[in-house]
Scaffold this motif. Structure first.
Motif, mmCIF file in Angstrom:
data_model
loop_
_atom_site.group_PDB
_atom_site.id
_atom_site.type_symbol
_atom_site.label_atom_id
_atom_site.label_comp_id
_atom_site.label_asym_id
_atom_site.label_seq_id
_atom_site.Cartn_x
_atom_site.Cartn_y
_atom_site.Cartn_z
ATOM 1 N N VAL A 116 0.861 -1.178 0.000
ATOM 2 C CA VAL A 116 0.000 0.000 0.000
ATOM 3 C C VAL A 116 0.900 1.231 0.000
ATOM 4 O O VAL A 116 2.056 1.173 0.433
ATOM 5 C CB VAL A 116 -0.979 0.032 1.199
ATOM 6 C CG1 VAL A 116 -2.042 -1.048 1.063
ATOM 7 C CG2 VAL A 116 -0.251 -0.096 2.526
ATOM 8 N N GLN A 117 0.357 2.336 -0.502
ATOM 9 C CA GLN A 117 1.125 3.577 -0.552
ATOM 10 C C GLN A 117 0.309 4.687 0.113
ATOM 11 O O GLN A 117 -0.924 4.656 0.097
ATOM 12 C CB GLN A 117 1.491 3.942 -1.982
ATOM 13 C CG GLN A 117 0.312 4.197 -2.902
ATOM 14 C CD GLN A 117 0.752 4.470 -4.333
ATOM 15 O OE1 GLN A 117 1.894 4.278 -4.712
ATOM 16 N NE2 GLN A 117 -0.178 4.943 -5.145
ATOM 17 N N GLN A 118 1.016 5.677 0.682
ATOM 18 C CA GLN A 118 0.357 6.783 1.370
ATOM 19 C C GLN A 118 0.284 8.001 0.452
ATOM 20 O O GLN A 118 1.293 8.432 -0.112
ATOM 21 C CB GLN A 118 1.115 7.131 2.647
ATOM 22 C CG GLN A 118 0.357 8.088 3.527
ATOM 23 C CD GLN A 118 1.048 8.293 4.860
ATOM 24 O OE1 GLN A 118 2.264 8.224 4.958
ATOM 25 N NE2 GLN A 118 0.253 8.537 5.879
ATOM 26 N N ARG A 119 -0.931 8.538 0.310
ATOM 27 C CA ARG A 119 -1.164 9.688 -0.571
ATOM 28 C C ARG A 119 -0.428 10.920 -0.049
ATOM 29 O O ARG A 119 -0.437 11.184 1.143
ATOM 30 C CB ARG A 119 -2.655 9.979 -0.707
ATOM 31 C CG ARG A 119 -3.383 8.847 -1.456
ATOM 32 C CD ARG A 119 -4.842 9.164 -1.679
ATOM 33 N NE ARG A 119 -5.055 10.305 -2.538
ATOM 34 C CZ ARG A 119 -4.985 10.299 -3.864
ATOM 35 N NH1 ARG A 119 -4.676 9.191 -4.497
ATOM 36 N NH2 ARG A 119 -5.222 11.386 -4.560
ATOM 37 N N GLY A 158 -2.707 11.608 2.881
ATOM 38 C CA GLY A 158 -2.414 10.867 4.102
ATOM 39 C C GLY A 158 -3.038 9.490 4.185
ATOM 40 O O GLY A 158 -2.629 8.675 5.005
ATOM 41 N N LEU A 159 -4.027 9.207 3.341
ATOM 42 C CA LEU A 159 -4.666 7.889 3.381
ATOM 43 C C LEU A 159 -3.783 6.864 2.670
ATOM 44 O O LEU A 159 -3.020 7.189 1.771
ATOM 45 C CB LEU A 159 -6.045 7.933 2.725
ATOM 46 C CG LEU A 159 -7.086 8.841 3.381
ATOM 47 C CD1 LEU A 159 -8.427 8.684 2.671
ATOM 48 C CD2 LEU A 159 -7.221 8.583 4.862
ATOM 49 N N TRP A 160 -3.930 5.621 3.093
ATOM 50 C CA TRP A 160 -3.204 4.508 2.476
ATOM 51 C C TRP A 160 -4.085 3.902 1.398
ATOM 52 O O TRP A 160 -5.280 3.702 1.609
ATOM 53 C CB TRP A 160 -2.849 3.464 3.533
ATOM 54 C CG TRP A 160 -1.819 3.975 4.484
ATOM 55 C CD1 TRP A 160 -2.060 4.631 5.659
ATOM 56 C CD2 TRP A 160 -0.407 3.906 4.348
ATOM 57 N NE1 TRP A 160 -0.872 4.973 6.256
ATOM 58 C CE2 TRP A 160 0.161 4.536 5.466
ATOM 59 C CE3 TRP A 160 0.442 3.376 3.372
ATOM 60 C CZ2 TRP A 160 1.532 4.640 5.648
ATOM 61 C CZ3 TRP A 160 1.802 3.470 3.546
ATOM 62 C CH2 TRP A 160 2.340 4.099 4.679
ATOM 63 N N GLU A 161 -3.497 3.605 0.253
ATOM 64 C CA GLU A 161 -4.260 3.086 -0.879
ATOM 65 C C GLU A 161 -3.435 2.070 -1.658
ATOM 66 O O GLU A 161 -2.231 1.954 -1.475
ATOM 67 C CB GLU A 161 -4.651 4.230 -1.813
ATOM 68 C CG GLU A 161 -3.447 4.854 -2.496
ATOM 69 C CD GLU A 161 -3.801 5.998 -3.438
ATOM 70 O OE1 GLU A 161 -4.985 6.299 -3.608
ATOM 71 O OE2 GLU A 161 -2.861 6.564 -4.011
ATOM 72 N N PHE A 162 -4.129 1.372 -2.550
ATOM 73 C CA PHE A 162 -3.458 0.485 -3.490
ATOM 74 C C PHE A 162 -2.916 1.342 -4.624
ATOM 75 O O PHE A 162 -3.569 2.292 -5.043
ATOM 76 C CB PHE A 162 -4.438 -0.550 -4.038
ATOM 77 C CG PHE A 162 -5.045 -1.412 -2.985
ATOM 78 C CD1 PHE A 162 -4.331 -2.474 -2.445
ATOM 79 C CD2 PHE A 162 -6.326 -1.160 -2.509
ATOM 80 C CE1 PHE A 162 -4.887 -3.260 -1.451
ATOM 81 C CE2 PHE A 162 -6.880 -1.945 -1.523
ATOM 82 C CZ PHE A 162 -6.164 -2.999 -0.993
#
Length: 130
Positions: A18-21, A29-33
Motif C-alpha cells: 500500500v502507498q500513502q497519498r 495521508g490515506l493509504w491506498e493500493f
C-alpha cells in the motif's frame, strides 16, 4: 462515471503493498493500493501497467494482472468504478515515486490503516485470497 484501476501487489509472504497519498492531493495521508485513472483509449490492464511504472518504477506484464473485485461509489459529484487486480509478478523494486511512503502489510493489517472508502471493501476479498 470514471474508471480507476488499482493493484494488490502480493509478495511471497502474502503481504500486500500500500502507498500513502501525498500532501496536497485529494484524500492526502490515506493509504491506498497503487494505480490510477484509465485514460481514453486505454484498456484497464494497459492503464495499470502504465500507472505502476509511473508510481512505483516497476515493470508489469498485462498478463500478470488477475482481476479480483471492484467497487462502485459516488465521489465528488461523479461516480467511481474502481477495479482491483492481483499481481504477484513484476520486475524491479517498488519505490515511492508518487507517494509519501510504501508499506507491505498482511491483508488483516489493512483494517488498522486509514484508507479511502472505495478501498475498504477490498480488504475482506484479499483476506479470503490469503
Amino acid at each position: 462515471m470514471f474508471p480507476v484501476v488499482a493493484a494488490a501487489l502480493v509478495d511471497a509472504s502474502g503481504r500486500v503493498l500500500v502507498q500513502q497519498r501525498p500532501p496536497g492531493k485529494h484524500m492526502a495521508g490515506l493509504w491506498e493500493f497503487p494505480g490510477g485513472k484509465v485514460e481514453r483509449g486505454e484498456t484497464p490492464e494497459a492503464a495499470l501497467v502504465r500507472e505502476l511504472a509511473e508510481e512505483l518504477g516497476i515493470r508489469v506484464a498485462a498478463s500478470a494482472l488477475r482481476p479480483a473485485t471492484f467497487a462502485s461509489e459516488p465521489l465528488d459529484g461523479k461516480h467511481l468504478l474502481l477495479l482491483l487486480y492481483i499481481c504477484e509478478e513484476w520486475t524491479g523494486e517498488p519505490v515511492a515515486l508518487d507517494a509519501v511512503a510504501l508499506r507491505w502489510v498482511a491483508p488483516a493489517e489493512m483494517r488498522g490503516l486509514d484508507m479511502p472508502p472505495a478501498d475498504a471493501p477490498f480488504i475482506a476479498a484479499l483476506e479470503r485470497l490469503a
